[in-house]
Write a protein that holds these residues in place. Structure first.
Motif, PDB file in Angstrom:
ATOM      1  N   MET A  49       0.719  -1.138   0.127  1.00  0.00           N
ATOM      2  CA  MET A  49      -0.119   0.032   0.198  1.00  0.00           C
ATOM      3  C   MET A  49       0.823   1.283   0.049  1.00  0.00           C
ATOM      4  O   MET A  49       2.062   1.168   0.567  1.00  0.00           O
ATOM      5  CB  MET A  49      -0.847  -0.019   1.225  1.00  0.00           C
ATOM      6  CG  MET A  49      -1.965  -0.837   1.435  1.00  0.00           C
ATOM      7  SD  MET A  49      -3.224  -0.801   2.375  1.00  0.00           S
ATOM      8  CE  MET A  49      -4.582  -1.929   2.023  1.00  0.00           C
ATOM      9  N   ARG A  50       0.240   2.218  -0.620  1.00  0.00           N
ATOM     10  CA  ARG A  50       1.002   3.619  -0.432  1.00  0.00           C
ATOM     11  C   ARG A  50       0.125   4.577   0.165  1.00  0.00           C
ATOM     12  O   ARG A  50      -1.312   4.788  -0.463  1.00  0.00           O
ATOM     13  CB  ARG A  50       1.362   4.330  -1.931  1.00  0.00           C
ATOM     14  CG  ARG A  50       1.946   5.549  -2.165  1.00  0.00           C
ATOM     15  CD  ARG A  50       2.169   5.904  -3.417  1.00  0.00           C
ATOM     16  NE  ARG A  50       2.948   7.125  -3.712  1.00  0.00           N
ATOM     17  CZ  ARG A  50       2.600   8.387  -3.305  1.00  0.00           C
ATOM     18  NH1 ARG A  50       1.585   8.569  -2.860  1.00  0.00           N
ATOM     19  NH2 ARG A  50       3.440   9.330  -3.184  1.00  0.00           N
ATOM     20  N   LEU A  51       0.434   4.864   1.276  1.00  0.00           N
ATOM     21  CA  LEU A  51      -0.311   5.839   2.273  1.00  0.00           C
ATOM     22  C   LEU A  51      -0.734   7.419   1.576  1.00  0.00           C
ATOM     23  O   LEU A  51       0.341   7.788   0.969  1.00  0.00           O
ATOM     24  CB  LEU A  51       0.191   5.968   3.714  1.00  0.00           C
ATOM     25  CG  LEU A  51      -0.287   4.952   4.505  1.00  0.00           C
ATOM     26  CD1 LEU A  51       0.397   3.650   3.853  1.00  0.00           C
ATOM     27  CD2 LEU A  51       0.468   5.185   6.042  1.00  0.00           C
ATOM     28  N   ASP A  52      -1.777   7.694   1.580  1.00  0.00           N
ATOM     29  CA  ASP A  52      -2.110   9.066   1.116  1.00  0.00           C
ATOM     30  C   ASP A  52      -1.875  10.090   2.319  1.00  0.00           C
ATOM     31  O   ASP A  52      -2.327  11.646   2.118  1.00  0.00           O
ATOM     32  CB  ASP A  52      -3.188   9.417   0.518  1.00  0.00           C
ATOM     33  CG  ASP A  52      -4.658   9.212   1.468  1.00  0.00           C
ATOM     34  OD1 ASP A  52      -4.460   8.823   2.722  1.00  0.00           O
ATOM     35  OD2 ASP A  52      -5.710   8.680   0.932  1.00  0.00           O
ATOM     36  N   GLU A  55       9.070   8.680  -3.030  1.00  0.00           N
ATOM     37  CA  GLU A  55       9.329   9.228  -1.728  1.00  0.00           C
ATOM     38  C   GLU A  55       8.134   9.334  -0.817  1.00  0.00           C
ATOM     39  O   GLU A  55       8.305   9.474   0.386  1.00  0.00           O
ATOM     40  CB  GLU A  55       9.985  10.808  -1.925  1.00  0.00           C
ATOM     41  CG  GLU A  55      11.097  11.014  -2.351  1.00  0.00           C
ATOM     42  CD  GLU A  55      12.356  10.251  -1.592  1.00  0.00           C
ATOM     43  OE1 GLU A  55      12.192  10.239  -0.493  1.00  0.00           O
ATOM     44  OE2 GLU A  55      13.299   9.664  -2.241  1.00  0.00           O
ATOM     45  N   GLY A  56       7.122   8.825  -1.263  1.00  0.00           N
ATOM     46  CA  GLY A  56       5.960   8.532  -0.443  1.00  0.00           C
ATOM     47  C   GLY A  56       5.878   7.481   0.568  1.00  0.00           C
ATOM     48  O   GLY A  56       7.094   6.617   0.694  1.00  0.00           O
ATOM     49  N   LEU A  57       5.035   7.161   1.555  1.00  0.00           N
ATOM     50  CA  LEU A  57       4.961   6.323   2.407  1.00  0.00           C
ATOM     51  C   LEU A  57       4.225   4.973   1.927  1.00  0.00           C
ATOM     52  O   LEU A  57       3.190   4.847   1.650  1.00  0.00           O
ATOM     53  CB  LEU A  57       3.937   6.638   3.527  1.00  0.00           C
ATOM     54  CG  LEU A  57       4.405   8.169   4.088  1.00  0.00           C
ATOM     55  CD1 LEU A  57       3.310   8.524   5.330  1.00  0.00           C
ATOM     56  CD2 LEU A  57       5.968   8.276   4.750  1.00  0.00           C
ATOM     57  N   LEU A  90      11.087  -0.731   9.984  1.00  0.00           N
ATOM     58  CA  LEU A  90      10.548   0.427  10.098  1.00  0.00           C
ATOM     59  C   LEU A  90      11.501   1.671   9.614  1.00  0.00           C
ATOM     60  O   LEU A  90      12.640   1.769  10.447  1.00  0.00           O
ATOM     61  CB  LEU A  90       9.712   0.956  11.433  1.00  0.00           C
ATOM     62  CG  LEU A  90       9.159   2.328  11.475  1.00  0.00           C
ATOM     63  CD1 LEU A  90       7.925   2.374  10.522  1.00  0.00           C
ATOM     64  CD2 LEU A  90       8.522   2.496  13.056  1.00  0.00           C
ATOM     65  N   THR A  91      11.142   2.563   8.730  1.00  0.00           N
ATOM     66  CA  THR A  91      12.010   3.680   8.450  1.00  0.00           C
ATOM     67  C   THR A  91      11.140   4.834   8.122  1.00  0.00           C
ATOM     68  O   THR A  91       9.943   4.659   8.433  1.00  0.00           O
ATOM     69  CB  THR A  91      12.799   3.444   7.139  1.00  0.00           C
ATOM     70  OG1 THR A  91      11.804   3.281   5.979  1.00  0.00           O
ATOM     71  CG2 THR A  91      13.723   2.094   7.196  1.00  0.00           C
ATOM     72  N   PRO A  92      11.516   5.943   8.111  1.00  0.00           N
ATOM     73  CA  PRO A  92      10.629   7.028   7.892  1.00  0.00           C
ATOM     74  C   PRO A  92       9.647   7.109   6.941  1.00  0.00           C
ATOM     75  O   PRO A  92       8.444   7.514   6.980  1.00  0.00           O
ATOM     76  CB  PRO A  92      11.601   8.344   7.820  1.00  0.00           C
ATOM     77  CG  PRO A  92      12.834   8.015   8.373  1.00  0.00           C
ATOM     78  CD  PRO A  92      12.885   6.679   8.134  1.00  0.00           C
ATOM     79  N   ASN A  93       9.947   6.251   5.846  1.00  0.00           N
ATOM     80  CA  ASN A  93       8.956   6.390   4.612  1.00  0.00           C
ATOM     81  C   ASN A  93       8.801   4.862   4.292  1.00  0.00           C
ATOM     82  O   ASN A  93       8.324   4.618   3.320  1.00  0.00           O
ATOM     83  CB  ASN A  93       9.458   7.403   3.494  1.00  0.00           C
ATOM     84  CG  ASN A  93      10.768   7.049   2.917  1.00  0.00           C
ATOM     85  OD1 ASN A  93      11.540   6.012   3.442  1.00  0.00           O
ATOM     86  ND2 ASN A  93      11.213   7.380   2.085  1.00  0.00           N
ATOM     87  N   ARG A  94       9.310   3.909   4.687  1.00  0.00           N
ATOM     88  CA  ARG A  94       9.053   2.488   4.511  1.00  0.00           C
ATOM     89  C   ARG A  94       8.930   1.644   5.584  1.00  0.00           C
ATOM     90  O   ARG A  94       9.227   1.904   6.655  1.00  0.00           O
ATOM     91  CB  ARG A  94      10.295   1.963   3.753  1.00  0.00           C
ATOM     92  CG  ARG A  94      10.641   2.602   2.632  1.00  0.00           C
ATOM     93  CD  ARG A  94       9.570   2.141   1.370  1.00  0.00           C
ATOM     94  NE  ARG A  94      10.088   2.633   0.160  1.00  0.00           N
ATOM     95  CZ  ARG A  94       9.528   4.122  -0.393  1.00  0.00           C
ATOM     96  NH1 ARG A  94       8.898   4.751   0.509  1.00  0.00           N
ATOM     97  NH2 ARG A  94      10.185   4.596  -1.477  1.00  0.00           N
TER      98      ARG A  94
END
Length: 334
Positions: free
Chosen positions: A13-16, A37-39, A110-114
């Motif tokens: 999933m890509r979070l909005d 660069e998204g989540l 867990l990383t800031p965007n992954r």
């Protein structure tokens, strides 16, 4: 995205960042994982053969991180690695036909965007998080996903403990009503308590660690982790109290069995006291030698019966009197 037998990918999933998320296929995931660069959240089944490829090639994780994620035997923990965190949580097995004390592990990178999560068996708490995204009520960042999963796992633990407490209360009520409660029934109840006790304490430490400011997670989710840890702490206290109650119940069962055994042994002793003199007398009179008293008397057998009955009566009166004396002394001492 539904899990297929040939791939470890369960969902991506890509979070909005507003409570919703877009599901990604494998091809879409491969295109955006390293460039977007998204989540992004990737949920995997690490029983599948291509798990190593997804972690090393697609996610480009370090070998030390992969080894930590794929360990066979794990306990709840948090470990810092360059670029992110590895954490392991354990939850109740609520899959149909499974025993709840057979706990399921959830591993996460867990990383800031992954966010990469791995499981061996289905966890419905993950499905609950996915359902929240379809309703646009999901987490707004990746740490929030992990926080909601942890919170749901704690809620499941509380539900299981409530069921166990109800079963224990029923056993206690049955004991008060003199119903049959066996040690086997208690053993079936105490076994999951032991298993839960083994993981609740390290899980509590893990959630407390995730709520620590030193990990530099966002404040809102750190509060969620700390609240989950507080709930788990209360469940741990409840579990220890239930273990003590179960132990007391088992000791009560052993005491009842001991009392029954003592009563039977006392009955056997009474019978022995009654019949031992009679056995001695009849054995003595039954020796096959001359000179037995009354052997030539026509009323000899009658006299033997009278003597035997008299001895039995005297012994019975003596036993009854001894029991009454013991009761008086016991009442006077209390």
């Amino acid at each position: 995205m539904t899990q297929e037998a040939t791939t470890a990918l369960i969902t991506a999933m890509r979070l909005d960042q507003s409570g919703g998320a877009t599901s990604l296929s494998m091809d879409e995931l491969e295109r955006v994982w390293q460039n977007d660069e998204g989540l992004l959240w990737m949920h995997l089944d690490f029983r599948q053969a291509n798990i190593q490829q997804l972690l090393s090639t697609l996610a480009e994780l370090d070998s030390a991180v992969i080894d930590a994620l794929l360990e066979e035997e794990v306990r709840p923990r948090v470990a810092r690695f360059p670029g992110g965190l590895v954490t392991t949580l354990r939850g109740v097995n609520v899959n149909p036909g499974s025993e709840p004390d057979k706990l399921i592990s959830l591993r996460a990178w867990l990383t800031p965007n992954r966010l990469v999560t791995l499981r061996r068996k289905p966890l419905d708490v993950v499905q609950q998080v996915r359902d929240e995204f379809t309703q646009h009520q999901g987490a707004t960042n990746l740490t929030g996903i992990l926080a909601r999963i942890a919170d749901n796992l704690v809620d499941q633990t509380g539900t299981l403990l409530a069921q166990m407490n109800q079963s224990l209360a029923q056993h206690e009520e049955a004991m008060l009503n003199d119903s049959s409660v066996t040690t086997r029934m208690l053993a079936q109840l105490r076994r999951p308590m032991i298993m839960l006790n083994r993981f609740i304490q390290p899980q509590y430490d893990c959630l407390n660690r995730l709520g620590d400011a030193s990990l530099q997670l966002d404040e809102a989710n750190r509060i969620t982790f700390r609240e989950s840890a507080n709930h788990l702490s209360r469940y741990l206290e409840d579990l220890k109290a239930m273990q003590d109650r179960a132990l007391m119940l088992q000791e009560q069962i052993w005491s009842m069995h001991s009392d029954r055994l003592n009563s039977r042994m006392y009955l056997i002793s009474v019978i022995t006291v009654l019949f031992m003199p009679l056995t001695f007398l009849t054995g003595l009179l039954g020796v096959n030698v001359g000179g037995i008293p009354g052997a030539s008397n026509a009323h000899g057998f009658l006299w033997v019966l009278v003597i035997c009955l008299s001895i039995s009566l005297l012994l019975t009166l003596g036993i009854v009197g001894f029991r009454q004396l013991r009761r008086r002394r016991y009442r006077g001492g209390s």
